[in-house]
Motif scaffolding. Structure first.
Motif, PDB file in Angstrom:
ATOM      1  N   ILE A 158       4.358   5.850  -4.311  1.00  0.00           N
ATOM      2  CA  ILE A 158       5.345   5.501  -6.302  1.00  0.00           C
ATOM      3  C   ILE A 158       4.425   5.049  -7.092  1.00  0.00           C
ATOM      4  O   ILE A 158       4.956   5.842  -8.304  1.00  0.00           O
ATOM      5  CB  ILE A 158       6.564   4.422  -5.965  1.00  0.00           C
ATOM      6  N   ALA A 159       3.891   3.486  -7.020  1.00  0.00           N
ATOM      7  CA  ALA A 159       3.156   3.956  -8.366  1.00  0.00           C
ATOM      8  C   ALA A 159       2.200   4.784  -8.268  1.00  0.00           C
ATOM      9  O   ALA A 159       2.104   5.118  -9.547  1.00  0.00           O
ATOM     10  CB  ALA A 159       2.276   2.389  -8.134  1.00  0.00           C
ATOM     11  N   GLU A 212       1.055  -1.302  -0.306  1.00  0.00           N
ATOM     12  CA  GLU A 212       0.073   0.539  -0.202  1.00  0.00           C
ATOM     13  C   GLU A 212       0.917   1.177  -0.108  1.00  0.00           C
ATOM     14  O   GLU A 212       0.238   2.476  -0.811  1.00  0.00           O
ATOM     15  CB  GLU A 212      -0.771  -0.466   0.963  1.00  0.00           C
ATOM     16  N   VAL A 213       2.153   1.282   0.856  1.00  0.00           N
ATOM     17  CA  VAL A 213       2.756   2.328   0.975  1.00  0.00           C
ATOM     18  C   VAL A 213       3.398   2.922  -0.584  1.00  0.00           C
ATOM     19  O   VAL A 213       3.438   3.807  -1.040  1.00  0.00           O
ATOM     20  CB  VAL A 213       3.843   2.632   1.911  1.00  0.00           C
ATOM     21  N   VAL A 214       3.969   1.769  -1.388  1.00  0.00           N
ATOM     22  CA  VAL A 214       4.341   2.231  -2.904  1.00  0.00           C
ATOM     23  C   VAL A 214       3.894   2.240  -3.788  1.00  0.00           C
ATOM     24  O   VAL A 214       3.999   3.142  -4.133  1.00  0.00           O
ATOM     25  CB  VAL A 214       4.748   0.569  -3.124  1.00  0.00           C
ATOM     26  N   GLU A 215       2.446   1.695  -3.500  1.00  0.00           N
ATOM     27  CA  GLU A 215       1.534   2.157  -4.395  1.00  0.00           C
ATOM     28  C   GLU A 215       1.091   3.560  -3.896  1.00  0.00           C
ATOM     29  O   GLU A 215       1.288   4.462  -5.740  1.00  0.00           O
ATOM     30  CB  GLU A 215      -0.049   1.531  -4.270  1.00  0.00           C
ATOM     31  N   LYS A 216       1.265   4.258  -2.655  1.00  0.00           N
ATOM     32  CA  LYS A 216       0.328   5.668  -2.607  1.00  0.00           C
ATOM     33  C   LYS A 216       1.665   6.618  -2.956  1.00  0.00           C
ATOM     34  O   LYS A 216       1.512   7.252  -4.117  1.00  0.00           O
ATOM     35  CB  LYS A 216      -0.253   5.442  -1.509  1.00  0.00           C
ATOM     36  N   ILE A 225      11.348  -2.248 -10.297  1.00  0.00           N
ATOM     37  CA  ILE A 225      10.540  -1.992 -10.753  1.00  0.00           C
ATOM     38  C   ILE A 225      10.319  -0.950 -10.324  1.00  0.00           C
ATOM     39  O   ILE A 225      10.133   1.030 -11.169  1.00  0.00           O
ATOM     40  CB  ILE A 225       9.132  -2.897 -10.525  1.00  0.00           C
ATOM     41  N   GLU A 226      10.441  -0.650  -8.983  1.00  0.00           N
ATOM     42  CA  GLU A 226       9.722   0.868  -8.208  1.00  0.00           C
ATOM     43  C   GLU A 226      11.097   2.027  -8.268  1.00  0.00           C
ATOM     44  O   GLU A 226      10.631   3.131  -8.617  1.00  0.00           O
ATOM     45  CB  GLU A 226       9.605   0.128  -6.489  1.00  0.00           C
ATOM     46  N   THR A 227      12.804   1.025  -8.445  1.00  0.00           N
ATOM     47  CA  THR A 227      13.105   2.302  -8.783  1.00  0.00           C
ATOM     48  C   THR A 227      13.009   3.018 -10.291  1.00  0.00           C
ATOM     49  O   THR A 227      13.349   4.085 -10.432  1.00  0.00           O
ATOM     50  CB  THR A 227      15.021   2.089  -9.048  1.00  0.00           C
ATOM     51  N   ALA A 228      12.787   2.038 -11.534  1.00  0.00           N
ATOM     52  CA  ALA A 228      12.109   2.388 -12.858  1.00  0.00           C
ATOM     53  C   ALA A 228      11.472   3.942 -12.463  1.00  0.00           C
ATOM     54  O   ALA A 228      11.134   4.582 -12.733  1.00  0.00           O
ATOM     55  CB  ALA A 228      12.239   1.529 -13.376  1.00  0.00           C
TER      56      ALA A 228
END
Length: 353
Positions: free
Chosen positions: A220-221, A214-218, A339-342
Motif C-alpha cells: 500500500i504505502a 512490512e506488508v502494508v508498506e510493500k 490512513i491505509e484506506t485513504a
C-alpha cells in the motif's frame, strides 16, 4: 530558516532502546549512501565545488536545528616533524563532508545521549541529504524539455563544423533516466538497510517515517508514495505525511489529514479530467463528478458511495464540534485503517487515469 528533521518529528516516539553493533553498522551504511547521493570528490580526487556548498548547507541546517555550532570539530591543529626533524604546527579545516561523516560515525556515549536521541539526530542528516538530492532530481525532471531543446541547439551549431554522432534528444533522456535510476536505487538501499537493522523506518519523498507493518508498506504505502511523487500531487503528499507524523507522535486527529489528502486527490482527478464545473461544495460534489455517466463513470456508483461514506464516518465525525457529547476519537487500529484506506483510494484513482 526552520528545517523539518526526523529527530524532532519523532521526539516523543521511541524507536531505539539500545545502541550496539547493528546500529553502528546502520549509521555507517547510511552515510555511505549519503556520500553517493551527493559526492564530495570527483573521480580525480578534487572537491566538487557545487557539492561542497551543498554539504555546507546541510551541515548548517542540521546544526541550527540541534542548537549547536558544529556537528563535529572542523578546525584541526597538531605538531608534525619536518624533513629536518623539527616539529612544526600543522592546522586547517576539515571539509564539510568530513565533518558530517564524523558526526554520523561518532562513538556513542551513554553519559551524554540516550540511544534513541543519538541515532535520530544522525539519521536526520541522512534524511536531509536524500531530501536535497530528491529536490534536485525533481528539478532535473521539470527542466528536461528545456535541456533537450538546448542539446538540440548545440547539436545544430556543431553540425556547421564537425558532426557529433548520436541523437542529442535520446542522449539527454538517457542521462536523465540514469540520474533518476541511481537515486531510486539509493532510496531502495536505504529502506532495505533500515529493514535489515530492525528499524521500522522508510524514506519516501523527502521524509523518513515510521512503518510498523512490512506488508502494508510493500503493498500500500510504497506504491502510494511512488504515484504521488510528481508536482501535481504535492498537497496529497503533504497532508498524508502530516497524518503519519501525527499518528506516530500520538498527536490529535491524524485521520483528518488522511481524509484531506484523499479529498485533494479526488479534486485533482476531477480537475485534470476537465470535469470540475466550479460549483462544487465539497468532497461529495467532486465524487459525483467521478461517478457521472456523462463523464464516462470513472467510478461506479457503489464506489462513489463507499468514498462518500469514508468522509461521513471519518472526516465529518472528527471535524465537527461534539457539543456536550464526548469528544470523538479513533482508536489506534481505526486510525491505521483510515490512513491505509485513504492511501489505497488515492492509489487506485491515479492508476485509473
Amino acid at each position: 530558516m526552520l528545517t523539518d528533521i526526523f529527530s524532532f518529528r519523532y521526539l516523543k516516539h521511541p524507536v531505539w532502546i539500545s545502541y550496539g553493533e547493528v546500529e553502528q553498522r546502520l549509521l555507517n551504511q547510511l552515510m555511505g549512501i549519503a556520500d553517493e547521493a551527493i559526492p564530495y570528490y570527483s573521480s580525480d580526487g578534487k572537491e566538487i565545488e557545487s557539492n561542497k556548498e551543498k554539504w555546507k548547507l546541510l551541515h548548517n541546517r542540521l546544526a541550527r536545528e540541534l542548537g549547536i555550532d558544529e556537528l563535529s570539530p572542523r578546525y584541526y591543529s597538531y605538531m608534525q616533524k619536518n624533513g629536518y626533524g623539527t616539529e612544526m604546527p600543522v592546522s586547517g579545516f576539515w571539509g564539510w563532508n568530513h565533518v558530517c561523516s564524523k558526526f554520523v560515525k561518532a562513538p556513542f556515549n551513554p553519559q551524554i545521549h540516550s540511544p534513541d536521541r543519538f541515532i535520530k539526530e544522525r539519521i536526520s542528516l541522512i534524511e536531509l541529504v536524500l531530501r536535497l538530492r530528491g529536490e534536485e532530481i525533481t528539478q532535473l525532471n521539470a527542466n528536461l524539455p528545456q535541456a533537450i531543446l538546448e542539446a538540440q541547439l548545440r547539436s545544430k551549431q556543431s553540425n556547421r563544423g564537425m558532426r557529433i554522432p548520436g541523437d542529442p534528444t535520446e542522449g539527454m533522456k538517457a542521462w536523465n533516466k540514469a540520474q533518476n535510476s541511481a537515486y531510486s536505487e539509493l532510496i531502495d538501499e536505504a529502506n532495505v538497510r533500515f529493514w535489515r537493522a530492525g528499524a521500522p523506518l522508510t524514506y519516501h519523498n523527502g521524509f523518513i517515517q515510521v512503518s510498523s507493518d512490512e506488508v502494508v508498506e510493500k503493498n500500500i504505502a510504497k506504491p502510494f508514495w511512488d504515484l504521488i511523487s510528481s508536482a501535481e500531487w504535492v498537497n496529497v503528499d503533504l497532508d498524508m505525511k502530516e497524518a503519519l507524523d501525527r499518528r506516530d507522535s500520538n498527536d490529535k486527529d491524524p485521520a483528518i489529514f488522511a481524509a484531506k489528502a484523499l479529498e485533494s486527490a479526488i479534486k485533482i482527478v476531477s480537475d485534470l479530467k476537465g470535469w470540475t464545473r466550479g460549483k462544487e461544495t465539497g468532497a461529495s460534489s467532486y465524487i459525483d463528478n467521478l461517478i457521472s455517466k456523462a463523464n464516462g463513470s470513472f467510478l461506479d456508483a457503489w464506489e462513489g458511495e463507499m468514498l462518500k461514506d469514508y468522509f461521513r464516518k471519518v472526516r465529518n465525525n472528527l471535524g465537527h464540534g461534539p457539543g456536550s457529547e464526548p469528544m470523538p476519537a479513533l482508536s489506534i487500529p481505526q486510525t491505521d485503517w483510515a490512513i491505509e484506506t485513504a492511501m489505497s483510494w488515492v492509489r487506485t484513482l491515479i492508476r485509473r487515469m
